[in-house]
Each structure stands twice: as C-alpha cells, then as structure tokens.
Design a protein around this motif. Sequence first.
Motif, short mmCIF file in Angstrom:
data_model
loop_
_atom_site.label_atom_id
_atom_site.label_comp_id
_atom_site.label_asym_id
_atom_site.label_seq_id
_atom_site.Cartn_x
_atom_site.Cartn_y
_atom_site.Cartn_z
N ARG A 1 0.83 -1.20 0.00
CA ARG A 1 0.00 0.00 0.00
C ARG A 1 0.87 1.26 0.00
O ARG A 1 1.85 1.35 0.73
CB ARG A 1 -0.86 -0.06 1.27
CG ARG A 1 -1.72 1.11 1.51
CD ARG A 1 -2.29 0.99 2.93
NE ARG A 1 -3.24 2.04 3.12
CZ ARG A 1 -4.54 1.84 3.30
NH1 ARG A 1 -5.03 0.62 3.39
NH2 ARG A 1 -5.35 2.85 3.45
N LEU A 2 0.50 2.24 -0.85
CA LEU A 2 1.28 3.48 -0.92
C LEU A 2 1.11 4.26 0.38
O LEU A 2 0.01 4.68 0.74
CB LEU A 2 0.79 4.34 -2.10
CG LEU A 2 1.50 5.69 -2.28
CD1 LEU A 2 2.95 5.52 -2.71
CD2 LEU A 2 0.76 6.57 -3.28
N VAL A 3 2.21 4.47 1.09
CA VAL A 3 2.11 5.17 2.38
C VAL A 3 2.87 6.49 2.40
O VAL A 3 2.58 7.37 3.21
CB VAL A 3 2.56 4.29 3.57
CG1 VAL A 3 1.54 3.19 3.85
CG2 VAL A 3 3.94 3.68 3.33
N ILE A 4 3.87 6.63 1.51
CA ILE A 4 4.57 7.91 1.42
C ILE A 4 4.72 8.25 -0.05
O ILE A 4 5.15 7.42 -0.85
CB ILE A 4 5.98 7.86 2.05
CG1 ILE A 4 5.90 7.48 3.52
CG2 ILE A 4 6.69 9.21 1.90
CD1 ILE A 4 7.26 7.18 4.11
N PHE A 5 4.37 9.48 -0.38
CA PHE A 5 4.57 9.98 -1.74
C PHE A 5 5.14 11.38 -1.60
O PHE A 5 4.45 12.31 -1.22
CB PHE A 5 3.22 9.99 -2.49
CG PHE A 5 3.29 10.52 -3.90
CD1 PHE A 5 4.51 10.68 -4.57
CD2 PHE A 5 2.13 10.87 -4.58
CE1 PHE A 5 4.56 11.17 -5.87
CE2 PHE A 5 2.17 11.37 -5.89
CZ PHE A 5 3.38 11.51 -6.53
N ASP A 6 6.43 11.49 -1.87
CA ASP A 6 7.07 12.79 -1.76
C ASP A 6 7.43 13.24 -3.16
O ASP A 6 8.03 12.49 -3.93
CB ASP A 6 8.34 12.66 -0.90
CG ASP A 6 8.94 14.02 -0.60
OD1 ASP A 6 8.19 15.00 -0.53
OD2 ASP A 6 10.18 14.10 -0.44
N HIS A 7 7.04 14.44 -3.49
CA HIS A 7 7.27 14.94 -4.86
C HIS A 7 7.84 16.35 -4.79
O HIS A 7 7.14 17.30 -4.46
CB HIS A 7 5.93 14.93 -5.61
CG HIS A 7 6.07 15.14 -7.09
ND1 HIS A 7 5.04 15.00 -7.97
CD2 HIS A 7 7.14 15.49 -7.84
CE1 HIS A 7 5.46 15.24 -9.20
NE2 HIS A 7 6.73 15.55 -9.15
N CYS B 1 9.57 12.26 8.85
CA CYS B 1 10.09 13.00 7.71
C CYS B 1 10.70 14.28 8.25
O CYS B 1 10.09 14.96 9.07
CB CYS B 1 8.97 13.35 6.73
SG CYS B 1 9.46 14.57 5.48
N LEU C 1 5.50 13.23 12.11
CA LEU C 1 5.20 11.80 12.03
C LEU C 1 4.49 11.49 10.72
O LEU C 1 3.56 12.19 10.32
CB LEU C 1 4.29 11.41 13.21
CG LEU C 1 3.91 9.94 13.33
CD1 LEU C 1 5.10 9.10 13.80
CD2 LEU C 1 2.74 9.76 14.30
N LEU C 2 4.93 10.44 10.06
CA LEU C 2 4.28 9.99 8.82
C LEU C 2 3.02 9.20 9.17
O LEU C 2 2.73 8.97 10.33
CB LEU C 2 5.27 9.14 8.03
CG LEU C 2 6.51 9.90 7.55
CD1 LEU C 2 7.64 8.95 7.19
CD2 LEU C 2 6.15 10.78 6.35
N GLN C 3 2.29 8.76 8.15
CA GLN C 3 1.06 7.99 8.44
C GLN C 3 1.38 6.60 8.98
O GLN C 3 0.51 5.94 9.55
CB GLN C 3 0.16 7.90 7.20
CG GLN C 3 0.71 7.07 6.06
CD GLN C 3 -0.37 6.61 5.10
OE1 GLN C 3 -1.25 5.85 5.47
NE2 GLN C 3 -0.33 7.09 3.88
N PHE D 1 14.14 10.64 5.57
CA PHE D 1 13.03 9.77 5.97
C PHE D 1 13.59 8.63 6.80
O PHE D 1 14.63 8.07 6.49
CB PHE D 1 12.33 9.18 4.74
CG PHE D 1 11.53 10.20 3.98
CD1 PHE D 1 10.19 10.41 4.26
CD2 PHE D 1 12.14 10.97 2.98
CE1 PHE D 1 9.46 11.36 3.57
CE2 PHE D 1 11.41 11.92 2.29
CZ PHE D 1 10.08 12.12 2.58
#
Lengths: 230, 269
Positions: B165-171, B233, B226-228, B196
């Motif tokens: 499952r996608l949990v981090i998307f940094d762009h 981060c 805190l990340l999900q 990270f």
Amino acid sequence: MAMTNALFPILQLSDSQFPSGAFSHSFGLETYISNGTINSSASFRKVLEIFLANQFVYTDGLACRLAYEGLEIGNLEQLWQLDQSLYALGMARETREGNRRIGDRFVKIVSTLYPNQVFDQYNMELKNKNVFGHSALVFAIVSKHLGIERETAISSYGFATASSLVQNAVRGVPLGQTEGQKILVDIQPLLTDIVNRIMLLDETEFGIGAPGLEIAQMQHEAIDVRLFMS
Amino acid sequence: MTYTGHLQLEASERYGKSVLSDAYYNGVFKISRPTYTDENLPLVQLIHVGGGYVDGDTYLTEIHVKNMAKLAVTTQASTKVYKTPHKQVMQRALYKLEANTELHMKQDPLIAYKDARFTQETEVHMDQSASFFFTDSVTPGWSKEGTLFPFTCITSKLKVYQNGRLVIFDHLRLKPDEDLMQLLQLEGNTHVGSLFFIHSEVTVEWIQKLRDYLASFCDDQYGVSLLQIPGVCLRILAKRTSLIEKIFAAVEEFIHSTIYNRSAISWRK
C-alpha cells in the motif's frame, strides 16, 4: 436526481460556513501568522496566492480534475488511488489529519445531501479503511453527478478553498471582514488562471509540494498558542 | 534497455550475519568492496566512474534486502548533473525490503549545474517489520554568471509502499523559472534536504524528543513530523550543504542512540 439549477449545490458546497470543519485548520498558515510573516491584508494575500498557485494547482485542484476524469470513464479505482495518494503526500501530521477529518466529514454530509452510487462506494471504501476521505474527490463526485462541468467543479473548489482560508485569516491575523471579502474579489483573475493551468497539467505533475509550506505545517505542531488545529 | 549505469545488490542473512550475497554492475556504476561497520553492518559505496551525469543518461539501481538482513549504502561523492541540451537525465531506484530488514541509504547531495534537467524516481517496497533510512538533498552548482539556480529543472519522487500500500509519496520539483526564492517555496534559501526514517518504534513522543534535541543546538529552517506509518520525515532549507549535513548527522545520531542503542554508522569517507 433531476437538477434544474446546478448553481445552488455549488454555492452551498463553496460556502465557508459549510460544516466540513475547515474553519479549524490553517494548513500551516498560522505558523506564518505566529512568526510575523503574515501580519496584514497584503501579506496574507501574497501567501494565499502562492498557496493557491502551488498547493492547490498541483495537489488539490489537479486531484479534483483527475477524479472527475476517472468518473467520466467510470473508473472508480482511479478515485480511490487518488485518495490514497493525497493522504500519502501529507508529510506534516496535523495537515494530513486535518485533510482526512475534513474529507471524511465532507463525504458523509454531501453523500447524505446528494446521494448517488459513487458516494455509496466512497462510504464503503471509507468504512473498510481503504481510503481516508478528501474534499477534492467530493467536489468532483457531486459535480459530475449534477452535470456540472469539470472546469466549474475545479473553479468552485478553488473558490471554496480560498474563501475558507480568508475566513480563517479574518479571525487569525486578524483582518477586517471587508478586507477579507476584498481579497476574494482581487484573487478572482488568479483563480481563473489557476483553473486554466490545472486543465493543462500532466498527470506526472501531481503532488508537487512546496517545501517551505511543508516545513511551516510541521512547525505548527510546536507552536505554543494556537487558534487552529493545523 | 541498456543503462548508462545499472546496479543490482542483494543482501542476505547467513548464520546471524548480514552479507552482500549478490552484486551486479554495468556501465559507469561500480561499487566498493563491502566493509563492515563496528555493528557488523555491511557497508557499500556506490561509485560513478564517469565523473558526472550528462545529456540523456539513464540509471537504474536495484537493492534487495532479504529476510533479516541489514545493509548500509552510501555514495562515494556527490552526484553532479551537467547540461542536458537534448534529453534529461533519468535515475530510477528500486528498493525491496523483506521482513525484519534494515536498509540505510545515505546519498551525497545532488549538484545541478547550468541547464541541467534531472528526474529521480525512487520506489521502496517494504514489509511492515522492515526499517528504512534515506537522505536526499539538492544543491545548485556554481555557475560563472553567478546565477543562484543555474539548472533548468530537478525532480525527485519518492514512493514508499508498505505491505503493498502506498504510504509515502514525496514529490519535489525545483524549477527556477517558478520563483523558487518566494515564501512557501525555498523562502530565500538555495538548498533543500529531506530525510526519511521508517521504523516501528517511531512515535509522536519520540518525534517530540527529536524536536527538542534539534532545537537545543540548531535554529535553522526545518521541520519534523510523524508519517502515516511509524516513521519521520525531516525537511530542511538552507543556504549551505554543510548545514543540511549537520542536521542529518544529528538526526542519525539520535536515531542510533535512542532506537538501535548503538553509535551512528561511520560512513568512512
């Protein structure tokens, strides 16, 4: 659902008094108020413009467009993936949770007001904890359902975002009520421009962040005296 | 497809010890002979023998950390991207972390020179029990015109999937024609750093301690959150690479003393 005048639902959802809970969140802007960067109508307007031209363009607004396009081809999976991506894009806990709470509440209220099958699915996905809830998708779903065009959906969502941030600035900076309304007039050309830009973006540009804003959203957690939850 | 540089690494656990069980490299990518840190962690340095990234280069790095194994990877030097008149440089990285593994990735800064266009896409697939440390920073290169941002466009995407499952998307995209110096963007700074750290023991309380620790000696422009998933981060803006490196080193030290109960990895550079 037969809709003779699609203007009314759009006005309703864009109302800054709509009970989505957005009035408790500044999405990092309170950090700029707290450190003195925002201290006037002019300085708030500048930050609002950059917020809309970045955060709204690449993330919220583009998500609304992509969700609408997913609905046009009946691809609901695209919507749930967008919802998950929006949540994964949140690096600052308070802002991520704020978006989730507002989104979740928005789905629940709007799906009661304008019920349709897509909302049923969205509620199901929420219940199964497969998605988190996001207002960008709600604007797309309700607009598509009522036959409102894509550009109008994104424009209304952009105006709703601006209007809610202005209302919060009126309380938080603080600004005069008339000053706040004046900003909502002044940014109208920018909003039009932003919607045009969103229509031309490539899908690969989704989620481009604004690093300074993200840091402000993270720093908000450590502010002692706060009016907003994010 | 033939890459300008292609690297594959595999780490496994053998009789309680992590080893580099497979390594393949082609083109301008090479690796150092693995050394072992004081904590018995195999450490590999990535070497680019070509001197810098140029027009149309393509790179692929694949790292697979198998059950229970640990691996530390760093770059030998900063990554320099030069002008790309025809085709931008593309760099992809795929990391796979199986159950109870550790991957520590410490990349030197990316230095982007005049007219450079560079896109980096990093994809991490990890088990919930795995831990992952990752740093990334972008520095504008020197230009004889004295331009603050001589490059054309730098893009860095990080996607982390946990149990599918996608949990981090940094762009991150730095495009100097979009007024990078303004508020909400780099806010008068020229350098951006991201760190990270994903580990099951990261909590809100741990992050509060990290925040207090960093605040005790540093007033730079950074944020931690805190990340999900259990993880943190850190994002920092600065005018010098050394400030970013200083904060990264402090976070690393904090992580190793509070979570791994050992001294920070000595990257031996």
